[in-house]
Design a protein around this motif. Structure first.
Motif, PDB file in Angstrom:
ATOM      1  N   THR A   1      60.665  11.890   0.353  1.00  0.00           N
ATOM      2  CA  THR A   1      61.069  13.252   0.738  1.00  0.00           C
ATOM      3  C   THR A   1      61.669  13.306   2.145  1.00  0.00           C
ATOM      4  O   THR A   1      62.628  14.041   2.393  1.00  0.00           O
ATOM      5  CB  THR A   1      59.847  14.191   0.687  1.00  0.00           C
ATOM      6  OG1 THR A   1      58.838  13.702   1.592  1.00  0.00           O
ATOM      7  CG2 THR A   1      59.264  14.253  -0.716  1.00  0.00           C
ATOM      8  N   THR A   2      61.097  12.512   3.061  1.00  0.00           N
ATOM      9  CA  THR A   2      61.507  12.633   4.462  1.00  0.00           C
ATOM     10  C   THR A   2      62.940  12.191   4.688  1.00  0.00           C
ATOM     11  O   THR A   2      63.678  12.831   5.443  1.00  0.00           O
ATOM     12  CB  THR A   2      60.559  11.799   5.360  1.00  0.00           C
ATOM     13  OG1 THR A   2      59.215  12.199   5.112  1.00  0.00           O
ATOM     14  CG2 THR A   2      60.882  12.021   6.823  1.00  0.00           C
ATOM     15  N   ILE A   3      63.367  11.118   4.032  1.00  0.00           N
ATOM     16  CA  ILE A   3      64.731  10.636   4.237  1.00  0.00           C
ATOM     17  C   ILE A   3      65.746  11.663   3.761  1.00  0.00           C
ATOM     18  O   ILE A   3      66.836  11.799   4.346  1.00  0.00           O
ATOM     19  CB  ILE A   3      64.966   9.266   3.536  1.00  0.00           C
ATOM     20  CG1 ILE A   3      66.315   8.669   3.965  1.00  0.00           C
ATOM     21  CG2 ILE A   3      64.871   9.384   2.031  1.00  0.00           C
ATOM     22  CD1 ILE A   3      66.442   8.412   5.438  1.00  0.00           C
TER      23      ILE A   3
ATOM     24  N   LYS B   1      59.839   7.394  13.600  1.00  0.00           N
ATOM     25  CA  LYS B   1      60.517   8.098  12.495  1.00  0.00           C
ATOM     26  C   LYS B   1      60.524   7.220  11.247  1.00  0.00           C
ATOM     27  O   LYS B   1      60.258   7.695  10.128  1.00  0.00           O
ATOM     28  CB  LYS B   1      61.955   8.435  12.901  1.00  0.00           C
ATOM     29  CG  LYS B   1      62.762   9.168  11.835  1.00  0.00           C
ATOM     30  CD  LYS B   1      64.252   8.916  11.990  1.00  0.00           C
ATOM     31  CE  LYS B   1      64.602   7.510  11.550  1.00  0.00           C
ATOM     32  NZ  LYS B   1      66.043   7.210  11.605  1.00  0.00           N
ATOM     33  N   ASP B   2      60.781   5.924  11.436  1.00  0.00           N
ATOM     34  CA  ASP B   2      60.824   5.013  10.285  1.00  0.00           C
ATOM     35  C   ASP B   2      59.462   4.875   9.615  1.00  0.00           C
ATOM     36  O   ASP B   2      59.377   4.610   8.409  1.00  0.00           O
ATOM     37  CB  ASP B   2      61.330   3.633  10.731  1.00  0.00           C
ATOM     38  CG  ASP B   2      62.826   3.635  11.055  1.00  0.00           C
ATOM     39  OD1 ASP B   2      63.495   4.626  10.707  1.00  0.00           O
ATOM     40  OD2 ASP B   2      63.301   2.653  11.649  1.00  0.00           O
ATOM     41  N   MET B   3      58.378   5.053  10.370  1.00  0.00           N
ATOM     42  CA  MET B   3      57.035   4.996   9.790  1.00  0.00           C
ATOM     43  C   MET B   3      56.816   6.114   8.767  1.00  0.00           C
ATOM     44  O   MET B   3      56.059   5.970   7.809  1.00  0.00           O
ATOM     45  CB  MET B   3      55.978   5.120  10.898  1.00  0.00           C
ATOM     46  CG  MET B   3      55.802   3.890  11.756  1.00  0.00           C
ATOM     47  SD  MET B   3      54.723   4.221  13.194  1.00  0.00           S
ATOM     48  CE  MET B   3      53.236   4.806  12.371  1.00  0.00           C
ATOM     49  N   VAL B   4      57.485   7.251   8.998  1.00  0.00           N
ATOM     50  CA  VAL B   4      57.325   8.418   8.115  1.00  0.00           C
ATOM     51  C   VAL B   4      58.317   8.395   6.958  1.00  0.00           C
ATOM     52  O   VAL B   4      58.105   9.010   5.920  1.00  0.00           O
ATOM     53  CB  VAL B   4      57.523   9.728   8.925  1.00  0.00           C
ATOM     54  CG1 VAL B   4      57.145  10.949   8.102  1.00  0.00           C
ATOM     55  CG2 VAL B   4      56.731   9.695  10.217  1.00  0.00           C
ATOM     56  N   THR B   5      59.420   7.658   7.174  1.00  0.00           N
ATOM     57  CA  THR B   5      60.545   7.737   6.242  1.00  0.00           C
ATOM     58  C   THR B   5      60.471   6.635   5.186  1.00  0.00           C
ATOM     59  O   THR B   5      61.026   5.550   5.346  1.00  0.00           O
ATOM     60  CB  THR B   5      61.879   7.640   7.033  1.00  0.00           C
ATOM     61  OG1 THR B   5      61.809   8.530   8.149  1.00  0.00           O
ATOM     62  CG2 THR B   5      63.060   8.035   6.171  1.00  0.00           C
ATOM     63  N   SER B   6      59.811   6.925   4.076  1.00  0.00           N
ATOM     64  CA  SER B   6      59.684   5.958   2.978  1.00  0.00           C
ATOM     65  C   SER B   6      60.980   5.879   2.175  1.00  0.00           C
ATOM     66  O   SER B   6      61.680   6.893   2.007  1.00  0.00           O
ATOM     67  CB  SER B   6      58.547   6.378   2.032  1.00  0.00           C
ATOM     68  OG  SER B   6      57.338   6.522   2.752  1.00  0.00           O
ATOM     69  N   PRO B   7      61.318   4.685   1.664  1.00  0.00           N
ATOM     70  CA  PRO B   7      62.530   4.544   0.833  1.00  0.00           C
ATOM     71  C   PRO B   7      62.479   5.490  -0.368  1.00  0.00           C
ATOM     72  O   PRO B   7      61.501   5.527  -1.115  1.00  0.00           O
ATOM     73  CB  PRO B   7      62.469   3.081   0.383  1.00  0.00           C
ATOM     74  CG  PRO B   7      61.666   2.395   1.445  1.00  0.00           C
ATOM     75  CD  PRO B   7      60.639   3.393   1.873  1.00  0.00           C
ATOM     76  N   GLY B   8      63.529   6.263  -0.538  1.00  0.00           N
ATOM     77  CA  GLY B   8      63.641   7.167  -1.677  1.00  0.00           C
ATOM     78  C   GLY B   8      62.670   8.334  -1.658  1.00  0.00           C
ATOM     79  O   GLY B   8      62.512   9.037  -2.660  1.00  0.00           O
TER      80      GLY B   8
ATOM     81  N   HIS C   1      68.421  13.258   6.278  1.00  0.00           N
ATOM     82  CA  HIS C   1      69.835  13.260   5.905  1.00  0.00           C
ATOM     83  C   HIS C   1      70.451  14.653   6.084  1.00  0.00           C
ATOM     84  O   HIS C   1      71.563  14.794   6.609  1.00  0.00           O
ATOM     85  CB  HIS C   1      69.988  12.807   4.448  1.00  0.00           C
ATOM     86  CG  HIS C   1      71.368  13.005   3.903  1.00  0.00           C
ATOM     87  ND1 HIS C   1      72.431  12.214   4.272  1.00  0.00           N
ATOM     88  CD2 HIS C   1      71.875  13.922   3.009  1.00  0.00           C
ATOM     89  CE1 HIS C   1      73.529  12.624   3.643  1.00  0.00           C
ATOM     90  NE2 HIS C   1      73.201  13.663   2.874  1.00  0.00           N
ATOM     91  N   MET C   2      69.723  15.685   5.665  1.00  0.00           N
ATOM     92  CA  MET C   2      70.248  17.041   5.794  1.00  0.00           C
ATOM     93  C   MET C   2      70.379  17.462   7.260  1.00  0.00           C
ATOM     94  O   MET C   2      71.331  18.158   7.633  1.00  0.00           O
ATOM     95  CB  MET C   2      69.344  18.024   5.040  1.00  0.00           C
ATOM     96  CG  MET C   2      69.361  17.848   3.524  1.00  0.00           C
ATOM     97  SD  MET C   2      71.053  17.887   2.826  1.00  0.00           S
ATOM     98  CE  MET C   2      71.539  19.583   3.229  1.00  0.00           C
ATOM     99  N   LEU C   3      69.432  17.019   8.099  1.00  0.00           N
ATOM    100  CA  LEU C   3      69.538  17.316   9.534  1.00  0.00           C
ATOM    101  C   LEU C   3      70.800  16.694  10.121  1.00  0.00           C
ATOM    102  O   LEU C   3      71.546  17.338  10.869  1.00  0.00           O
ATOM    103  CB  LEU C   3      68.305  16.798  10.280  1.00  0.00           C
ATOM    104  CG  LEU C   3      66.994  17.561  10.095  1.00  0.00           C
ATOM    105  CD1 LEU C   3      65.873  16.851  10.847  1.00  0.00           C
ATOM    106  CD2 LEU C   3      67.108  18.991  10.601  1.00  0.00           C
ATOM    107  N   GLU C   4      71.038  15.431   9.788  1.00  0.00           N
ATOM    108  CA  GLU C   4      72.218  14.748  10.329  1.00  0.00           C
ATOM    109  C   GLU C   4      73.503  15.318   9.742  1.00  0.00           C
ATOM    110  O   GLU C   4      74.522  15.420  10.437  1.00  0.00           O
ATOM    111  CB  GLU C   4      72.123  13.241  10.057  1.00  0.00           C
ATOM    112  CG  GLU C   4      71.001  12.554  10.828  1.00  0.00           C
ATOM    113  CD  GLU C   4      71.041  12.876  12.316  1.00  0.00           C
ATOM    114  OE1 GLU C   4      72.122  12.828  12.934  1.00  0.00           O
ATOM    115  OE2 GLU C   4      69.983  13.237  12.864  1.00  0.00           O
ATOM    116  N   LYS C   5      73.450  15.703   8.483  1.00  0.00           N
ATOM    117  CA  LYS C   5      74.618  16.337   7.846  1.00  0.00           C
ATOM    118  C   LYS C   5      74.972  17.644   8.567  1.00  0.00           C
ATOM    119  O   LYS C   5      76.143  18.013   8.682  1.00  0.00           O
ATOM    120  CB  LYS C   5      74.305  16.619   6.377  1.00  0.00           C
ATOM    121  CG  LYS C   5      75.499  17.097   5.561  1.00  0.00           C
ATOM    122  CD  LYS C   5      75.120  17.251   4.102  1.00  0.00           C
ATOM    123  CE  LYS C   5      76.314  17.739   3.269  1.00  0.00           C
ATOM    124  NZ  LYS C   5      75.946  17.918   1.839  1.00  0.00           N
ATOM    125  N   GLY C   6      73.938  18.322   9.051  1.00  0.00           N
ATOM    126  CA  GLY C   6      74.166  19.574   9.781  1.00  0.00           C
ATOM    127  C   GLY C   6      74.445  19.375  11.264  1.00  0.00           C
ATOM    128  O   GLY C   6      74.583  20.349  12.012  1.00  0.00           O
ATOM    129  N   GLY C   7      74.545  18.124  11.705  1.00  0.00           N
ATOM    130  CA  GLY C   7      74.877  17.849  13.107  1.00  0.00           C
ATOM    131  C   GLY C   7      73.714  18.040  14.060  1.00  0.00           C
ATOM    132  O   GLY C   7      73.911  18.375  15.236  1.00  0.00           O
TER     133      GLY C   7
END
Length: 270
Positions: A236-238, A227-234, A242-248
């Motif tokens: 689109t993926t992060i 997951k971290d390989m896809v998630t660049s700082p700042g 964030h929205m997935l985790e916000k939605g539980g």
């Protein structure tokens, strides 16, 4: 351990039984003439019988008598009826059950010394990509586990576990395809909402899930690292994560597995 000279009988010829029979024949592990299956409505399986060249019957007893390995592929509520019918023909045979929630001691009760292997598999076995967990009963050991492992490796991957964890497997991988299908459906719907065609959106969603799962299995990397390989700082993926985790999202998946596990335990007690 060769299975080519073993007679294998399936009591119940539903989707999982069909997947396994197809896997056994296509892999060359068991010749079709050594496979027999029983079902209350064999006419539904005329295509299966012709395509795999196996025998389909309505006679459970005939299957039990003629088989060395007997696969119980029925709904859990039918297991007692089946065992009442065939138990006297099981001496010196190996019984493998995929009846959800039904413990090995249920079958052992019918015949002292009966070798029983319990299996929880899932529907991706239909395309040769199933996930199966197997465990041994009181009178079964390494040789019987090796047989079950060979059989179910013909339709996917296999894990050997203790029986006390079988309900957890049911909640995780047994029910898991439904959770994944819901995720694919949601990804596809999102694509449609944003203007993609339904066909394109569904293909992209399904291939994304398939490719991601393959990456986990083939690299052996922890999902978090991938997951971290896809998630660049700042990037689109992060924002999406964030929205997935916000939605539980993670909590909902864990809750789903826990509740499905509880239900499996309840069904087993019944």
């Amino acid at each position: 351990m060769s299975l080519s000279n073993r007679k294998i009988g399936f009591i119940g010829a539903g989707n999982m039984a069909f997947a396994l029979m197809k896997g056994l024949v296509n892999s060359g592990l068991v010749p079709p003439e050594n496979i027999m299956a029983s079902d209350p409505e064999p006419s539904r399986f005329e295509g299966l019988s012709k395509s795999l060249n196996i025998t389909i019957t309505t006679d459970n007893i005939a299957v039990a008598k003629k088989s060395d390995i007997i696969m119980i592929c029925v709904k859990p509520q039918v297991a007692k009826y089946v065992m009442d019918e065939i138990s006297q023909f099981l001496k010196d045979k190996l019984l493998i059950s995929i009846a959800a929630g039904v413990k090995t001691d249920f079958f052992e009760h019918y015949l002292s010394g009966l070798r029983v292997i319990r299996v929880m598999s899932n529907t991706p076995a239909l395309v040769g990509e199933g996930s199966s967990a197997i465990c041994a009963g009181k009178y079964a050991g390494k040789p019987e586990l090796e047989i079950a492992d060979k059989l179910f490796c013909s339709v996917g991957k296999v894990a050997v576990i203790e029986e006390k964890y079988m309900d957890a497997v049911t909640g995780l991988s047994g029910s898991g395809p439904a959770y994944v299908f819901k995720f694919i459906e949601a990804l596809s719907d999102a694509g449609v909402k944003l203007g993609l065609s339904r066909e394109t959106s569904r293909m992209l969603a399904a291939q994304t899930v398939y490719g991601s799962a393959k990456l986990v299995l083939e690299t052996g990397e922890h999902p978090m690292a991938l997951k971290d390989m896809v998630t660049s700082p700042g990037g689109t993926t992060i924002v999406g994560v964030h929205m997935l985790e916000k939605g539980g999202f993670s909590a909902a998946i864990i809750d789903a597995v826990e509740e499905a596990t509880k239900r499996s335990e309840e069904l087993g007690k019944k």
